[in-house]
Structure formats: C-alpha cells, structure tokens
Design a protein around this motif. Sequence first.
Motif, PDB file in Angstrom:
ATOM      1  N   MET A  17      -6.949  41.165 -16.157  1.00 37.00           N
ATOM      2  CA  MET A  17      -7.832  40.066 -15.826  1.00 37.00           C
ATOM      3  C   MET A  17      -8.306  40.236 -14.382  1.00 37.00           C
ATOM      4  O   MET A  17      -7.495  40.409 -13.482  1.00 37.00           O
ATOM      5  CB  MET A  17      -7.064  38.755 -16.015  1.00 37.00           C
ATOM      6  N   PRO A  18      -9.605  40.161 -14.175  1.00 34.91           N
ATOM      7  CA  PRO A  18     -10.113  40.343 -12.814  1.00 34.91           C
ATOM      8  C   PRO A  18      -9.703  39.197 -11.887  1.00 34.91           C
ATOM      9  O   PRO A  18      -9.443  38.083 -12.321  1.00 34.91           O
ATOM     10  CB  PRO A  18     -11.628  40.362 -13.006  1.00 34.91           C
ATOM     11  N   GLY A  19      -9.656  39.501 -10.592  1.00 40.05           N
ATOM     12  CA  GLY A  19      -9.304  38.492  -9.601  1.00 40.05           C
ATOM     13  C   GLY A  19     -10.375  37.430  -9.454  1.00 40.05           C
ATOM     14  O   GLY A  19     -10.106  36.296  -9.125  1.00 40.05           O
ATOM     15  N   SER A  20     -11.624  37.797  -9.687  1.00 42.88           N
ATOM     16  CA  SER A  20     -12.705  36.824  -9.636  1.00 42.88           C
ATOM     17  C   SER A  20     -13.704  37.162 -10.731  1.00 42.88           C
ATOM     18  O   SER A  20     -13.751  38.277 -11.230  1.00 42.88           O
ATOM     19  CB  SER A  20     -13.389  36.822  -8.267  1.00 42.88           C
ATOM     20  N   ILE A  21     -14.480  36.177 -11.081  1.00 39.26           N
ATOM     21  CA  ILE A  21     -15.459  36.339 -12.155  1.00 39.26           C
ATOM     22  C   ILE A  21     -16.837  36.046 -11.585  1.00 39.26           C
ATOM     23  O   ILE A  21     -17.053  35.002 -10.967  1.00 39.26           O
ATOM     24  CB  ILE A  21     -15.148  35.383 -13.316  1.00 39.26           C
ATOM     25  N   GLY A  22     -17.764  36.969 -11.787  1.00 35.30           N
ATOM     26  CA  GLY A  22     -19.131  36.744 -11.359  1.00 35.30           C
ATOM     27  C   GLY A  22     -19.859  35.866 -12.376  1.00 35.30           C
ATOM     28  O   GLY A  22     -19.620  35.947 -13.568  1.00 35.30           O
TER      29      GLY A  22
END
Length: 66
Positions: A1-6
């Motif tokens: 899971m990415p640290g942030s989502i664009g």
Amino acid sequence: MPGSIGFRPTEDDERILREAAQPGESTSDTLRRALRLLDHERWLTQFRADAEQLKDEDLDAEPEAW
C-alpha cells in the motif's frame, strides 16, 4: 500500500468535497471520513445480507451449547 495516494478531483468531486467538509476539516480529513462511511456502508450491506439469510433460523430448535 502506498504511503500517499494521488487524487485529481473533477469539478463534481470538488463540489462534493466543499459541501461535505465540516468546519475546520481538511480535504484529507473529509476523504478519510468518506472512506470510513463507505466501509461502514459495506459492513451494513453484508450485515443485511447475513440477516436475510438467517431470518428463518430457529434458535430454539438448536441443541444447547452447554
């Protein structure tokens, strides 16, 4: 899971975010709250499906567990 989502909101997304935001709430907070509401709605959907499946269950007909 990415640290942030664009996320690039559409005009409609921006309108929804503006209307849904509570006073002092950041966009991230609004999105987090929306995700939790979505998760809760999914839980309710599963709950209703389970309840419908078990609506005819007669617990009095089951042997005592103890």
